[in-house]
Motif scaffolding. Structure first.
Motif, PDB file in Angstrom:
ATOM      1  N   ALA A  19       0.667  -1.092  -0.158  1.00  0.00           N
ATOM      2  CA  ALA A  19       0.013   0.600   0.061  1.00  0.00           C
ATOM      3  C   ALA A  19       0.787   1.275  -0.074  1.00  0.00           C
ATOM      4  N   ALA A  20       1.812   0.797   0.493  1.00  0.00           N
ATOM      5  CA  ALA A  20       2.816   2.230   0.570  1.00  0.00           C
ATOM      6  C   ALA A  20       3.429   2.619  -0.711  1.00  0.00           C
ATOM      7  N   TYR A  21       3.623   1.601  -1.711  1.00  0.00           N
ATOM      8  CA  TYR A  21       4.414   2.669  -2.826  1.00  0.00           C
ATOM      9  C   TYR A  21       3.415   3.407  -3.942  1.00  0.00           C
ATOM     10  N   PRO A  22       4.702   4.380  -4.081  1.00  0.00           N
ATOM     11  CA  PRO A  22       6.013   4.621  -3.582  1.00  0.00           C
ATOM     12  C   PRO A  22       5.924   5.420  -2.679  1.00  0.00           C
ATOM     13  N   ASP A  23       7.154   5.265  -1.670  1.00  0.00           N
ATOM     14  CA  ASP A  23       7.389   5.716  -0.394  1.00  0.00           C
ATOM     15  C   ASP A  23       9.236   6.605  -0.671  1.00  0.00           C
ATOM     16  N   LYS A  24       8.881   6.783  -2.168  1.00  0.00           N
ATOM     17  CA  LYS A  24      10.235   7.069  -1.816  1.00  0.00           C
ATOM     18  C   LYS A  24      10.420   7.608  -3.591  1.00  0.00           C
ATOM     19  N   PRO A  25      11.740   8.393  -4.173  1.00  0.00           N
ATOM     20  CA  PRO A  25      11.425   9.015  -5.474  1.00  0.00           C
ATOM     21  C   PRO A  25      11.471   7.863  -6.275  1.00  0.00           C
ATOM     22  N   VAL A  26      10.954   8.007  -7.877  1.00  0.00           N
ATOM     23  CA  VAL A  26      10.594   7.482  -8.775  1.00  0.00           C
ATOM     24  C   VAL A  26      11.524   7.424  -9.598  1.00  0.00           C
ATOM     25  N   LYS A  27      12.061   7.484 -10.413  1.00  0.00           N
ATOM     26  CA  LYS A  27      13.004   7.605 -11.768  1.00  0.00           C
ATOM     27  C   LYS A  27      12.950   6.641 -12.801  1.00  0.00           C
ATOM     28  N   ILE A  28      12.683   7.384 -13.908  1.00  0.00           N
ATOM     29  CA  ILE A  28      12.003   7.566 -15.346  1.00  0.00           C
ATOM     30  C   ILE A  28      13.020   7.267 -16.386  1.00  0.00           C
ATOM     31  N   ILE A  29      13.922   6.146 -16.723  1.00  0.00           N
ATOM     32  CA  ILE A  29      14.496   6.564 -17.835  1.00  0.00           C
ATOM     33  C   ILE A  29      13.965   6.442 -19.153  1.00  0.00           C
TER      34      ILE A  29
END
Length: 316
Positions: A19-29
């Protein structure tokens, strides 16, 4: 008592983690350089995902080597949903068949997440061309030598041209170019008879009357160029070639995270402002499922593999 409490906590932790996702930065290449249509679209999407998730979504441009650099970086990432890739169709449906080897297996090492958009192409002629319609183009190609210009050999533009020429029975010399601008200038200057371009690149010259659109490859008329007939309307049956743009991940990302990402993307693509933004970039928003993207890739590979072999295309 403590044992029962530990068991209860253990049972709750996986659900809480999901349930916590995302709990930090996400990167998209992305393989496209900054400033181009795909990059601009992705940055708008990333900003909206960040707002929806309450976490930064960072875009990382890794251009070069026909997408091999960016895709290679993606497959080396942890399969946790925190590193994604905005992948253009050619990276997994053309390049693998046109190089001697790859440092990864796009079928095994990548996981589809969402079919984000389709990118129709447009056939254009100079405004004073005697070729007024698609039927004129087909007919003229059987009576005299024509030159058709678009992007480099082995690009999606080149392969769409080859597919279309075979289906329509058109015989013409393909002239590869380094940019839309050069193709457009060569058209206006009389060095080319017909060009194949992106709607976002040619719309300004069409609106100004310097170029004229013959047909667009979308299945229905494109909102950005509503007066341009489709290939289907022009007598090409149900043929509507449109390369795709999709969100992918390293293989192994948990299904619930893939579903969350896909649903967030689909919700954003339904927003009128996002749809309008993508229209100006020459894109048709889709928001399709991971399975839809997987099926699309499989169908494209089945068609592109034999065609690339027949044409003898080799990318350096």
């Amino acid at each position: 008592m403590f044992k029962r409490l530990a068991i209860a906590l253990a049972l709750l932790l996986p659900a809480a983690a999901g349930a916590a996702y995302p709990d930090k930065p996400v990167k998209i290449i992305v393989s496209n350089p900054p400033g181009g249509p795909v990059d601009v679209m992705l940055r708008v999407l990333a900003s909206k995902l960040s707002a929806a998730w309450g976490q930064p979504v960072v875009v990382e441009n890794k251009p070069g080597a026909s997408g091999i650099i960016s895709t290679g970086a993606l497959v080396k990432s942890a399969p946790d949903g925190y590193t994604l890739g905005m992948v253009v169709a050619s990276s997994v449906t053309i390049v693998p068949f046109a190089v001697d080897s790859l440092p990864f297996d796009p079928q095994k090492d990548l996981q589809p997440v969402a079919l984000v958009a389709r990118t129709p192409f447009i056939f254009i002629v100079p405004s004073d061309s005697p070729i007024k319609t698609w039927q004129d183009f087909v007919r003229e190609s059987k009576t005299r030598s024509l030159a058709v210009g678009s992007f480099s050999i082995g690009t999606a533009f080149h392969l769409v041209w080859e597919q279309t020429a075979r289906r329509a029975g058109i015989k013409a010399l393909y002239i590869p170019s380094s940019s839309s601008g050069k193709t457009q200038n060569d058209l206006i200057g009389g060095q080319l008879d017909v060009g194949l371009d992106a709607p976002s690149s040619s719309k300004g010259l069409i609106d100004s009357g310097r170029l004229r659109a013959l047909a667009i490859t979308s299945p229905t008329r494109f909102a950005g160029l509503p007066d341009t007939p489709t290939l289907r309307e022009s007598g090409m049956g149900d043929y509507a070639p449109q390369p795709w743009i999709g969100l992918m991940a390293p293989a192994g990302v948990p299904a619930e995270r893939v579903a969350r990402i896909q649903q967030s993307v689909a919700d954003i693509l339904k927003q009128p402002a996002m749809k309008a933004q993508m229209e100006t970039l020459g894109m048709i928003p889709i928001g399709g499922s991971a399975q839809e993207l997987a099926d699309t890739i499989a169908a494209d590979r089945a068609e592109m593999g034999p065609l690339i072999k027949e044409l003898g295309i080799k990318l350096q």
